[in-house]
Design a protein around this motif. Structure first.
Motif, mmCIF file in Angstrom:
data_model
loop_
_atom_site.group_PDB
_atom_site.id
_atom_site.type_symbol
_atom_site.label_atom_id
_atom_site.label_comp_id
_atom_site.label_asym_id
_atom_site.label_seq_id
_atom_site.Cartn_x
_atom_site.Cartn_y
_atom_site.Cartn_z
ATOM 1 N N SER A 192 16.640 47.029 -10.475
ATOM 2 C CA SER A 192 17.436 47.171 -9.256
ATOM 3 C C SER A 192 18.088 45.833 -8.942
ATOM 4 N N THR A 245 21.487 50.185 -9.888
ATOM 5 C CA THR A 245 20.335 50.173 -10.779
ATOM 6 C C THR A 245 20.751 50.282 -12.238
ATOM 7 N N GLY A 259 18.787 51.976 -5.309
ATOM 8 C CA GLY A 259 17.764 51.122 -5.879
ATOM 9 C C GLY A 259 16.973 50.424 -4.797
ATOM 10 N N GLY A 296 18.508 55.199 -7.391
ATOM 11 C CA GLY A 296 19.933 54.908 -7.282
ATOM 12 C C GLY A 296 20.769 56.132 -6.990
ATOM 13 N N THR A 298 13.629 53.934 -13.663
ATOM 14 C CA THR A 298 14.477 52.850 -13.181
ATOM 15 C C THR A 298 13.971 51.549 -13.780
#
Length: 484
Positions: free
Chosen positions: A304, A289, A276, A253, A301
């Motif tokens: 997303s 994200t 993302g 992101g 992460t």
């Protein structure tokens, strides 16, 4: 570094697919207030629950002054709204961050514009204090050399001072600052950003180790995609600064436009507004994200947005909160079943559930985070994008979302030494039988059905504060940290 590429909370065009994500139906959504411009418009900040049981907040624009410079308001759980102050420009303009209630009972906040330099470029912004009765005092007016345009709220640290950020200004040009200000208005610049260490910082949090953590919407390690995609940083009360992570603009992101939350597991969680692995045809550059980061700077992460389509939401401009069920909750500015954004829940392992999709009539463009009040419900705001059609499309809302979580108590402050005065906020606190800090009993005074005062008892250790009422035992939403 060329800063011309950088932006803050940009308004974007989003293409929507046919809805296939099913929202959770085990909740009740209520619109409490619809703003009309005269009583304020464009709510960019969340709410704070005060010791009187009501909520306090700000509107970025609107009010009764000629400049439409914004307001400060109070609202009850029933939705009764009272305007406490309308900004006029010289006393500030555009309050863009959430208020905090300090240990002295007054509220403190910032305006992005206005102040002593009001006029021309609309001013560089202020730090202000306002009493629950509405008496406002300007504590500091920025002049650009000490920072400009503070658009995030403040945090009161254990030393009694307030810490915050300015988006622009500072000793190195126009990259922003981190500052400390005393309750009396004495301001110290702790750090001036220079681009490579970040640019355009947002709200701070004080972590359990005493240091502050925050994000910058731009800057960091140079990247040809976004020319500095934003950072996560740590800064001590003395001003020792460390960049923990620089976003790359890829699947991790870019442009984190809100602060962090430290969860009960010790890690930090936040959002990026863009990037993302979302479908490029829908969001072009990624729909944002949700991430987790260890205190050492290892980032993962978790989610997303628009992975298949955008019924799960898009562009999470606001940060997250951790609720009493230990899950994270937040909002998106766009997307959802109808387009104008969502309220969502996500587990620490990354499983996301849409709790509500805005349809425009109940609000749109939620750019602020949520508040879990002591009744267990969530309260939030929408800014009602686009703001320039306020008269026809609405000027913003305040809403309540119930997902079945029970009541609890919260402490003000959340840490202190033995003997520290502590205010305990709650709901229906009449007839309290006992108060304890991690099992150690404390003397207390029942002030009102929403407030108890006590002192950290001798022998107390870090842990949960519990209040025994006729209706059952209420626990604090976060552990109280007993400082040496």
């Amino acid at each position: 570094m060329d800063k011309s590429c950088c932006w803050r909370r940009p308004f974007v065009v989003l293409l929507f697919c046919a809805p296939t994500v099913i929202a959770s139906h085990a909740q009740t959504f209520t619109t409490l207030v619809k703003f009309n411009g005269t009583n304020g418009a464009d709510l960019r900040a969340g709410l704070v629950q005060a010791t009187d049981g009501s909520f306090y907040g700000t509107t970025m624009t609107g009010g009764t002054s000629a400049c439409g410079c914004g307001t400060i308001f109070k609202v009850t759980r029933a939705g009764v709204l009272t305007t406490l102050h309308t900004f006029t420009g010289p006393d500030g303009s555009g309050p863009d961050g959430a208020l905090i209630q300090a240990t002295n009972g007054s509220f403190y906040g910032t305006t992005a514009y206005g102040g002593a330099s009001y006029g021309g470029a609309l001013g560089y912004g202020t730090v202000f204090k306002i009493t629950p009765a509405g008496a406002l005092t300007t504590l500091h007016s920025f002049d650009s050399t000490d920072g400009a345009n503070p658009n995030a709220g403040l945090v009161q640290a254990a030393d009694g001072s307030f810490y915050g950020t300015t988006t622009y200004g500072g000793a190195n040009g126009d990259w922003g600052t981190v500052f400390r200000i005393t309750p009396g208005g004495a301001l110290t610049t702790l750090h001036s950003f220079a681009g490579q260490d970040g640019a355009d910082p947002f709200a701070l949090i004080q972590a359990s180790n005493g240091s502050f953590y925050g994000t910058t919407g731009n800057g960091g390690t140079f990247d040809y995609f976004c020319n500095g995609c934003g950072t996560i940083f740590k800064i001590t009360q003395a001003g020792a600064f460390t960049t923990l992570y620089s976003f790359t603009g890829g699947t991790d992101g870019y442009n984190p436009l809100a602060g962090l939350v430290q969860a009960t597991n010790g890690s930090f969680y936040g959002t990026t507004a863009y990037g993302g692995s979302g479908v490029p045809a829908i969001c072009f550059s990624g729909c944002g994200t949700i991430f987790g980061m260890t205190p050492g700077g290892m980032l993962t992460t978790l989610y997303s947005f628009c992975a298949i389509n955008c019924t799960d939401g898009a562009y999470p401009y606001a940060g997250l909160i951790q609720a009493t069920d230990h899950n994270l909750y937040g909002t998106t500015g766009f997307g959802g079943a109808y387009g104008p954004g969502t309220v969502f829940k996500i587990t620490l392992s990354g499983a996301l559930t849409v709790l509500h999709s805005f349809d425009g009539t109940d609000g749109s463009f939620a750019t602020a985070g949520l508040l879990q009040a002591t009744d267990g419900n969530f309260y939030g705001t929408t800014s009602q994008f686009p703001a320039d059609n306020c008269a026809t499309d609405g000027c913003g809302t305040i809403f309540r979302l119930s997902v079945g979580l029970g009541p609890f108590v919260k402490t003000l402050p959340t840490s202190g030494k033995v003997g520290t005065l502590v205010k305990i906020l709650g709901t229906n606190l009449t007839g309290v039988a006992s108060v304890s800090f991690n099992g150690t009993a404390a003397m207390f005074t029942a002030v009102s059905p929403s407030l108890i005062t006590t002192n950290v008892p001798t022998g107390a250790t870090t842990g949960t504060v519990r209040v025994v009422t006729p209706g059952g035992t209420l626990s604090s939403n976060v552990a109280f940290l007993v400082r040496p």
